[in-house]
Scaffold this motif. Structure first.
Motif, short mmCIF file in Angstrom:
data_model
loop_
_atom_site.label_atom_id
_atom_site.label_comp_id
_atom_site.label_asym_id
_atom_site.label_seq_id
_atom_site.Cartn_x
_atom_site.Cartn_y
_atom_site.Cartn_z
N GLU A 117 -7.74 -11.29 -1.01
CA GLU A 117 -8.79 -10.89 -0.07
C GLU A 117 -8.17 -10.34 1.23
N ILE A 118 -7.06 -10.92 1.66
CA ILE A 118 -6.37 -10.40 2.84
C ILE A 118 -5.83 -9.00 2.56
N LEU A 119 -5.30 -8.80 1.35
CA LEU A 119 -4.88 -7.46 0.93
C LEU A 119 -6.05 -6.49 1.03
N THR A 120 -7.22 -6.89 0.54
CA THR A 120 -8.40 -6.02 0.54
C THR A 120 -8.83 -5.67 1.96
N ASP A 121 -8.89 -6.67 2.84
CA ASP A 121 -9.24 -6.40 4.24
C ASP A 121 -8.24 -5.45 4.88
N VAL B 200 -12.84 -2.17 -5.55
CA VAL B 200 -12.87 -1.25 -6.69
C VAL B 200 -11.63 -0.34 -6.66
N LEU B 201 -11.31 0.20 -5.49
CA LEU B 201 -10.13 1.05 -5.36
C LEU B 201 -8.87 0.30 -5.79
N GLY C 268 -4.54 -0.92 -9.69
CA GLY C 268 -3.74 -2.00 -10.23
C GLY C 268 -2.94 -2.73 -9.17
N LEU C 269 -3.46 -2.75 -7.95
CA LEU C 269 -2.77 -3.39 -6.83
C LEU C 269 -3.47 -4.70 -6.49
N GLU C 270 -2.77 -5.80 -6.62
CA GLU C 270 -3.35 -7.10 -6.29
C GLU C 270 -2.25 -8.08 -5.90
N PHE C 271 -2.63 -9.10 -5.16
CA PHE C 271 -1.75 -10.19 -4.79
C PHE C 271 -2.16 -11.43 -5.58
N LEU D 271 0.83 -1.20 0.00
CA LEU D 271 0.00 0.00 0.00
C LEU D 271 0.87 1.25 0.00
N TYR D 272 1.90 1.29 0.86
CA TYR D 272 2.78 2.45 0.90
C TYR D 272 3.54 2.60 -0.42
N ARG D 273 3.95 1.49 -1.01
CA ARG D 273 4.67 1.58 -2.28
C ARG D 273 3.77 2.12 -3.39
N ARG D 274 2.52 1.72 -3.38
CA ARG D 274 1.61 2.12 -4.47
C ARG D 274 1.12 3.56 -4.30
N LEU D 275 0.80 3.96 -3.06
CA LEU D 275 0.21 5.27 -2.84
C LEU D 275 1.22 6.34 -2.46
N SER D 276 2.39 5.95 -1.94
CA SER D 276 3.39 6.85 -1.36
C SER D 276 2.92 7.26 0.04
N PRO D 277 3.84 7.70 0.90
CA PRO D 277 3.42 8.15 2.24
C PRO D 277 2.38 9.28 2.19
N ASP D 278 2.57 10.24 1.27
CA ASP D 278 1.60 11.34 1.19
C ASP D 278 0.22 10.82 0.78
#
Length: 300
Positions: free
Chosen positions: A141-145, A125-126, A131-134, A27-34
C-alpha cells in the motif's frame, strides 16, 4: 485503501521513509527513466473536480476515465460503485479490461475526495499490470501511495488531508508529511510546483515539511551541496576509513566507505531515485546515476 475515517488520530512524521525510497527506486527500475518522465504533467485539478450538482455515478466515471488516461491505461475500463464498507475504497484486480472499484458510501456526500480515492485504486491496477509489488499488505500500500504521487495523481491524496479542532481526515497509508516528501521529489524531478492546487491548508503545511526533508537529501555528503557540518564529518570518516580498511559503516551516516584493490570507494544513495552509487574517493567528480541518469556533483 486505508480509510482515514474522520476522528481517527493522524500519524505524522516520516515512519515509512525507507519503504517510500525503495518504492521510488522500484518505479525507476520497472519503468526506466524515459517511462517515468512520460508522466511529466500532473493531473490537473479540473479533471478531478466533482461538485454536488454532478450526477454521482456519471461524475465518478468521468473522474475515473481522466485518471485512467493520466496513468496511461488506455484499454482499462473502471466501473465505480458505492457501498457501506470499513475502508475508503477497494478494487478487484483481474486480467481486465474491466475493473470494479467500490467506494465507501461516505463519498456520496464527500465528493471532493472521490478523485483521491480513485487515484489510489487505479494505481493499484497500473501496478498489477506492471507486475510491480512489495511483499506484505502495508508495504504494498505504501508502494501504491508513492507511485500514485510520483506519477502525478497523488497530490489529490494529500489534499484530502484535513484537520481541525473537531475533526480530521486522511486517506492512504503515507503520513501527510510523507505524501509531501514524495510530491516534492516529483516537483524537483519534473520542475513542477504543486502548491497552487491545494485547497486544504493542512495539506500545504505537510507539503512544506515534506519538501524540507526532500531538500535534505540533496545536501548530504559526498554531494557538493552538503553543509559545513556534514562535510567536516565526512572528511573525518574518510580519514578513519583510509587508516582502518575493512571497518564497518556507521549506520548514522548516509554513506559508506569500502576498501579494495582499486583503493577507497564511497557508496551513497542517489538523491533522486535512491539507487546506490559507488565512486572512487579522489576529490571532486561529476557522476551520473546509472538508474535515473541524474547528474551529481560530488566531492568524494
Amino acid at each position: 485503501m486505508s480509510n482515514g475515517s474522520p476522528g481517527a488520530p493522524v500519524v505524522h512524521g516520516f515512519p515509512h521513509l525507507e519503504t517510500v525510497r525503495s518504492a521510488i527506486t522500484a518505479l525507476y527500475r520497472r519503468l526506466s527513466p524515459d517511462g517515468v518522465h512520460s508522466y511529466g504533467t500532473s493531473l490537473v485539478p479540473a479533471d478531478a473536480a466533482f461538485s454536488d450538482a454532478d450526477d454521482l455515478h456519471l461524475g465518478a466515471q468521468r473522474v475515473a476515465r481522466a485518471l485512467v488516461q493520466h496513468l496511461h491505461l488506455p484499454d482499462a475500463r473502471m466501473i465505480v460503485g458505492f457501498r457501506t464498507m470499513e475502508h475508503a475504497a477497494s478494487v478487484e484486480l483481474t486480467a481486465g479490461p474491466e475493473y470494479f472499484i467500490e467506494l465507501n458510501d461516505r463519498f456520496r456526500t464527500h465528493r471532493r475526495d472521490i478523485g483521491a480515492a480513485l487515484a489510489h485504486e487505479i494505481t493499484h491496477v497500473l501496478l498489477h499490470r506492471l507486475g510491480l509489488e512489495f511483499a506484505g499488505t502495508r508495504a504494498n500500500e505504501i508502494l501504491t501511495d508513492t507511485v500514485t504521487t510520483y506519477l502525478g495523481a497523488g497530490w489529490l491524496l494529500l489534499d484530502a488531508f484535513r484537520e481541525d479542532a473537531t475533526s480530521r481526515q486522511k486517506l492512504g497509508y503515507l503520513t501527510p508529511e510523507e505524501f509531501g516528501y514524495v510530491l516534492a521529489k516529483r516537483a524537483s524531478a519534473f520542475d513542477e510546483d504543486p502548491s497552487p492546487w491545494f485547497t486544504s491548508p493542512q495539506a500545504y503545511t505537510a507539503y512544506t515539511k515534506g519538501r524540507a526533508q526532500a531538500l535534505h537529501d540533496l545536501r548530504r555528503p559526498p554531494l557538493t551541496e552538503a553543509g559545513w557540518a556534514g562535510r567536516r564529518r565526512y572528511a573525518k570518516d574518510r580519514r578513519y576509513a583510509h587508516d582502518h580498511p575493512g571497518t564497518g559503516a556507521d549506520p548514522g551516516v548516509p554513506y559508506a566507505f569500502e576498501s579494495g584493490g582499486e583503493g577507497l570507494r564511497v557508496s551513497f544513495a542517489c538523491p533522486t531515485c535512491h539507487q546506490r552509487i559507488r565512486l572512487p574517493v579522489r576529490g571532486r567528480v561529476v557522476a551520473r546515476c546509472g538508474l535515473c541518469r541524474t547528474r551529481l556533483e560530488c566531492d568524494t
